[in-house]
Design a protein around this motif. Structure first.
Motif, PDB file in Angstrom:
ATOM      1  N   UNK A 105      -6.131 -27.143   0.422  1.00 45.03           N
ATOM      2  CA  UNK A 105      -6.855 -26.561   1.550  1.00 45.03           C
ATOM      3  C   UNK A 105      -6.623 -25.061   1.645  1.00 45.03           C
ATOM      4  N   UNK A 106      -5.361 -24.641   1.548  1.00 42.56           N
ATOM      5  CA  UNK A 106      -5.069 -23.211   1.669  1.00 42.56           C
ATOM      6  C   UNK A 106      -5.648 -22.433   0.493  1.00 42.56           C
ATOM      7  N   UNK A 107      -5.588 -23.011  -0.684  1.00 43.89           N
ATOM      8  CA  UNK A 107      -6.105 -22.307  -1.848  1.00 43.89           C
ATOM      9  C   UNK A 107      -7.615 -22.108  -1.741  1.00 43.89           C
ATOM     10  N   UNK A 108      -8.342 -23.167  -1.425  1.00 45.75           N
ATOM     11  CA  UNK A 108      -9.790 -23.053  -1.276  1.00 45.75           C
ATOM     12  C   UNK A 108     -10.148 -22.115  -0.120  1.00 45.75           C
ATOM     13  N   UNK A 109      -9.432 -22.229   0.985  1.00 45.74           N
ATOM     14  CA  UNK A 109      -9.743 -21.400   2.150  1.00 45.74           C
ATOM     15  C   UNK A 109      -9.618 -19.923   1.819  1.00 45.74           C
ATOM     16  N   UNK A 110      -8.570 -19.563   1.098  1.00 50.00           N
ATOM     17  CA  UNK A 110      -8.358 -18.154   0.763  1.00 50.00           C
ATOM     18  C   UNK A 110      -9.381 -17.661  -0.249  1.00 50.00           C
ATOM     19  N   UNK A 111      -9.667 -18.476  -1.275  1.00 48.44           N
ATOM     20  CA  UNK A 111     -10.640 -18.083  -2.294  1.00 48.44           C
ATOM     21  C   UNK A 111     -12.025 -17.904  -1.678  1.00 48.44           C
ATOM     22  N   UNK A 112     -12.385 -18.807  -0.782  1.00 47.13           N
ATOM     23  CA  UNK A 112     -13.708 -18.752  -0.150  1.00 47.13           C
ATOM     24  C   UNK A 112     -13.732 -17.847   1.083  1.00 47.13           C
ATOM     25  N   UNK A 113     -12.559 -17.364   1.511  1.00 47.74           N
ATOM     26  CA  UNK A 113     -12.447 -16.592   2.760  1.00 47.74           C
ATOM     27  C   UNK A 113     -13.066 -17.377   3.914  1.00 47.74           C
ATOM     28  N   UNK A 114     -12.749 -18.641   3.951  1.00 46.74           N
ATOM     29  CA  UNK A 114     -13.312 -19.522   4.969  1.00 46.74           C
ATOM     30  C   UNK A 114     -12.744 -19.183   6.345  1.00 46.74           C
ATOM     31  N   UNK A 115     -13.553 -19.281   7.389  1.00 42.98           N
ATOM     32  CA  UNK A 115     -13.079 -18.997   8.748  1.00 42.98           C
ATOM     33  C   UNK A 115     -12.286 -20.169   9.327  1.00 42.98           C
TER      34      UNK A 115
ATOM     35  N   UNK B   1       1.447 -16.790  -1.152  1.00 43.31           N
ATOM     36  CA  UNK B   1       1.079 -17.335  -2.450  1.00 43.31           C
ATOM     37  C   UNK B   1      -0.383 -17.707  -2.563  1.00 43.31           C
ATOM     38  N   UNK B   2      -1.039 -17.868  -1.425  1.00 40.65           N
ATOM     39  CA  UNK B   2      -2.459 -18.222  -1.435  1.00 40.65           C
ATOM     40  C   UNK B   2      -3.352 -17.022  -1.141  1.00 40.65           C
ATOM     41  N   UNK B   3      -2.743 -15.907  -0.727  1.00 39.98           N
ATOM     42  CA  UNK B   3      -3.527 -14.714  -0.475  1.00 39.98           C
ATOM     43  C   UNK B   3      -4.067 -14.610   0.933  1.00 39.98           C
ATOM     44  N   UNK B   4      -3.317 -15.132   1.893  1.00 44.24           N
ATOM     45  CA  UNK B   4      -3.714 -15.012   3.300  1.00 44.24           C
ATOM     46  C   UNK B   4      -2.511 -14.585   4.128  1.00 44.24           C
ATOM     47  N   UNK B   5      -2.738 -14.029   5.319  1.00 45.78           N
ATOM     48  CA  UNK B   5      -1.605 -13.619   6.163  1.00 45.78           C
ATOM     49  C   UNK B   5      -0.833 -14.824   6.684  1.00 45.78           C
ATOM     50  N   UNK B   6       0.468 -14.663   6.805  1.00 46.94           N
ATOM     51  CA  UNK B   6       1.315 -15.651   7.440  1.00 46.94           C
ATOM     52  C   UNK B   6       1.855 -15.098   8.746  1.00 46.94           C
ATOM     53  N   UNK B   7       1.803 -15.897   9.799  1.00 47.03           N
ATOM     54  CA  UNK B   7       2.342 -15.476  11.098  1.00 47.03           C
ATOM     55  C   UNK B   7       3.398 -16.475  11.530  1.00 47.03           C
ATOM     56  N   UNK B   8       4.484 -15.950  12.070  1.00 44.37           N
ATOM     57  CA  UNK B   8       5.594 -16.760  12.553  1.00 44.37           C
ATOM     58  C   UNK B   8       5.711 -16.547  14.055  1.00 44.37           C
ATOM     59  N   UNK B   9       5.708 -17.637  14.827  1.00 46.79           N
ATOM     60  CA  UNK B   9       5.708 -17.516  16.283  1.00 46.79           C
ATOM     61  C   UNK B   9       6.627 -18.560  16.889  1.00 46.79           C
ATOM     62  N   UNK B  10       7.204 -18.227  18.038  1.00 44.35           N
ATOM     63  CA  UNK B  10       8.012 -19.176  18.797  1.00 44.35           C
ATOM     64  C   UNK B  10       7.066 -20.227  19.369  1.00 44.35           C
ATOM     65  N   UNK B  11       7.142 -21.434  18.853  1.00 46.89           N
ATOM     66  CA  UNK B  11       6.214 -22.480  19.243  1.00 46.89           C
ATOM     67  C   UNK B  11       6.408 -23.005  20.644  1.00 46.89           C
ATOM     68  N   UNK B  12       7.473 -22.623  21.335  1.00 46.30           N
ATOM     69  CA  UNK B  12       7.693 -23.046  22.717  1.00 46.30           C
ATOM     70  C   UNK B  12       7.286 -21.967  23.716  1.00 46.30           C
TER      71      UNK B  12
ATOM     72  N   UNK C  40     -13.366 -15.339  12.610  1.00 49.29           N
ATOM     73  CA  UNK C  40     -14.752 -15.303  13.062  1.00 49.29           C
ATOM     74  C   UNK C  40     -15.481 -14.056  12.555  1.00 49.29           C
ATOM     75  N   UNK C  41     -14.746 -12.978  12.393  1.00 53.20           N
ATOM     76  CA  UNK C  41     -15.354 -11.717  11.987  1.00 53.20           C
ATOM     77  C   UNK C  41     -15.207 -11.437  10.496  1.00 53.20           C
ATOM     78  N   UNK C  42     -15.010 -12.496   9.707  1.00 55.14           N
ATOM     79  CA  UNK C  42     -15.037 -12.355   8.261  1.00 55.14           C
ATOM     80  C   UNK C  42     -13.717 -12.027   7.611  1.00 55.14           C
ATOM     81  N   UNK C  43     -12.619 -12.085   8.361  1.00 50.78           N
ATOM     82  CA  UNK C  43     -11.319 -11.729   7.795  1.00 50.78           C
ATOM     83  C   UNK C  43     -10.665 -12.814   6.978  1.00 50.78           C
ATOM     84  N   UNK C  44     -11.225 -14.035   7.031  1.00 45.57           N
ATOM     85  CA  UNK C  44     -10.653 -15.117   6.247  1.00 45.57           C
ATOM     86  C   UNK C  44      -9.589 -15.897   6.992  1.00 45.57           C
ATOM     87  N   UNK C  45      -8.894 -16.789   6.287  1.00 42.61           N
ATOM     88  CA  UNK C  45      -7.955 -17.715   6.929  1.00 42.61           C
ATOM     89  C   UNK C  45      -6.602 -17.070   7.233  1.00 42.61           C
ATOM     90  N   UNK C  46      -5.866 -17.740   8.120  1.00 40.97           N
ATOM     91  CA  UNK C  46      -4.500 -17.352   8.477  1.00 40.97           C
ATOM     92  C   UNK C  46      -3.652 -18.610   8.570  1.00 40.97           C
TER      93      UNK C  46
END
Length: 380
Positions: free
Chosen positions: A187-197, A228-239, A256-262
Motif C-alpha cells: 500500500x505504501x509503495x503504490x501510494x508513494x509511486x502514484x502520489x495517491x491522496x 523508504x517509500x518516499x513519503x513524509x513520516x510524522x510522529x505524534x503523541x496519540x493521546x 488533497x492538494x496533490x502533495x501525495x501520501x503521508x
C-alpha cells in the motif's frame, strides 16, 4: 587481444527515473509532536477543545458499554479502543464529508464519530452482518478484521479519485502489528509511486496482541518507515487529541492538494486486553499500564480545559449525560434480537448478481422452503 578499460556507466538520456535520494524532508521529528502541556495549547480554540472533550467522553462510554455487551452475550467479541480515543476521534474529524475512512476491526469509535449508527457499526462484531452499514452512503469502508488488507483498498480508491479529478482523500487506520504485513508495504509503495491522496494512520498501542513493538521492528520509529517509500513520516503523541487532529488535518490537506501520501505514527497505548478473549496480564505488568493511565487522553484535555476555566461542573455533566444517553440507547437496541433474512447473504455481494450467486440463492431458497414445510407438517 584488446585490453578492456573500466569506465563508469553513464545512462543516456539524463536519469529522470532516478528516485528521490534526499531523505531529510521526509524524516519524522525525533520526539512525538505535542500540543497539550506546551505553550501551543493556549492557542487552541476553546470550542475545539470542548468538542474534542465531548467526543472523547462519549467514546470512552461507547467502549465500556460495548465491552459490557460482550459479557452479556450480545457481542461475540469486542476489541476495545479505550486509551486510544484521541486517535479515533481525530481520524474522523480530520476528514470532510466527501472523504473516505478505512478502519480496522478496532476502529469502531472512528466510525461512530464519523456519524454512523453505533448499532450498525457493531453488526460485524455481533455476527449479524459482515458490514452493518452502507459503506458508499457513509464513505466508511467495512471494518477490516484481516490485518492491513484495508490499506491497498484505500490506495486504490484514492488513486481512482485522483484520476477522475475528484478532490477526495482516503484515511486508512492500522495498528502497529499491521505494519508487519505485506499489505502495508504494498500500500505504501503504490501510494508513494502514484502520489495517491491517502493518509496512513498507524496507532502504535505497544502490542500486536501479545507481541511488543520491539519484537516487530528495529526501526527508530514506525514513522521512519515512510522514508523508504518516499513519503513524509510524522510522529505524534496519540493521546494528545488536538495534536493528532492537527497532524492528520495537515496530512489530509497536503494529500488533497496533490502533495501525495503521508505516514503518521500516533504513539498511544492499549489500556485493555486485545479483545475480551485475551488475558493481557500474561505479557505485561500492571505498573506499565498505570504509567499510561496518567497520560489518559481525556485527562489531558480536561487538565487544559480546567486550567483555562473552560470546564465547570455543568460542562462535565453535559458531556457525561450525552454519553450516558448514547450508551442507554445502544444497550436497549442491542438487547433486542434482530430479525435476519438468510437470503440477505446474496444481497450485498455484487451490484449485479452473478450466475453462480443466483444458483446458490435458489438452492438456499429451496432448502428454506423445505424446512418451513417440514415444520408445518410437524405441527399438524
Amino acid at each position: 587481444m584488446l585490453a578492456l578499460r573500466a569506465v563508469a556507466h553513464r545512462p543516456t538520456p539524463a536519469p529522470e527515473w532516478k528516485p528521490r535520494t534526499d531523505p531529510a524532508p521526509l524524516l519524522p521529528d525525533p520526539e512525538p509532536f505535542r500540543i497539550l502541556g506546551t505553550e501551543a495549547a493556549g492557542r487552541v480554540d476553546p470550542g475545539l477543545l470542548l468538542k474534542l472533550h465531548a467526543h472523547l467522553v462519549r467514546g470512552r462510554r461507547f467502549n465500556t458499554q460495548a465491552t459490557a455487551l460482550t459479557k452479556q452475550g450480545r457481542l461475540a467479541v469486542y476489541p476495545s479502543s479505550t486509551g486510544q480515543e484521541a486517535c479515533q476521534v481525530a481520524a474522523a474529524l480530520a476528514l470532510e464529508e466527501r472523504d473516505w475512512l478505512f478502519p480496522s476491526y478496532r476502529d469502531t469509535l472512528a466510525a461512530v464519530t464519523r456519524g454512523l449508527d453505533p448499532v450498525q457499526v457493531l453488526g460485524l462484531l455481533r455476527g449479524d452482518w459482515h458490514t452493518g452499514y452502507d459503506p458508499r452512503e457513509h464513505r466508511v469502508a467495512p471494518l477490516s478484521t484481516p490485518l492491513a488488507t484495508q490499506l491497498p483498498h484505500a490506495v486504490g480508491l484514492a488513486h481512482a479519485a485522483r484520476l477522475r479529478g475528484d478532490e477526495v482523500v482516503a484515511l486508512a487506520l492500522v495498528g502497529d502489528g499491521g505494519t508487519s504485513e505485506g499489505d502495508f508495504h504494498e500500500a505504501l509503495n503504490f501510494a508513494a509511486v502514484w502520489r495517491a491522496p491517502v493518509v496512513f494512520l498507524v496507532q502504535n498501542n505497544g502490542f500486536a496482541i501479545s507481541v511488543p513493538l520491539a519484537k516487530q521492528t528495529a526501526a527508530p520509529s514506525l514513522a521512519h518507515k515512510a522514508v523508504g517509500y518516499g513519503m513524509p513520516g510524522r510522529l505524534v503523541d496519540g493521546n494528545d487529541a488536538p495534536a493528532v487532529l492537527q497532524v492528520l488535518s495537515e496530512a489530509v490537506a497536503r494529500a488533497r492538494h496533490g502533495g501525495g501520501p503521508t505516514l503518521v505514527e500516533a504513539v498511544t497505548y492499549r489500556m485493555e486486553a486485545h479483545t475480551n478473549a485475551d488475558d493481557a496480564t500474561r505479557y505485561r505488568e500492571e505498573p506499565e499500564v498505570e504509567v499510561w493511565r496518567a497520560h489518559d487522553p481525556i485527562a489531558l484535555v480536561e487538565r487544559e480545559l480546567t486550567g483555562r476555566g473552560l470546564l465547570d461542573g455543568a460542562a462535565r455533566a453535559a458531556a457525561s449525560d450525552a454519553a450516558e444517553a448514547m450508551a442507554a440507547d445502544l444497550r436497549e437496541r442491542m438487547n433486542a434480537d434482530p430479525v435476519l433474512d438468510p437470503m440477505d447473504l446474496f444481497a450485498h455481494v455484487y451490484a449485479e448478481r452473478t450466475g453462480q450467486l443466483r444458483e446458490q440463492a435458489e438452492l438456499l431458497r429451496a432448502e428454506l422452503a423445505a424446512e418451513s414445510a417440514a415444520g408445518e407438517g410437524e405441527t399438524r
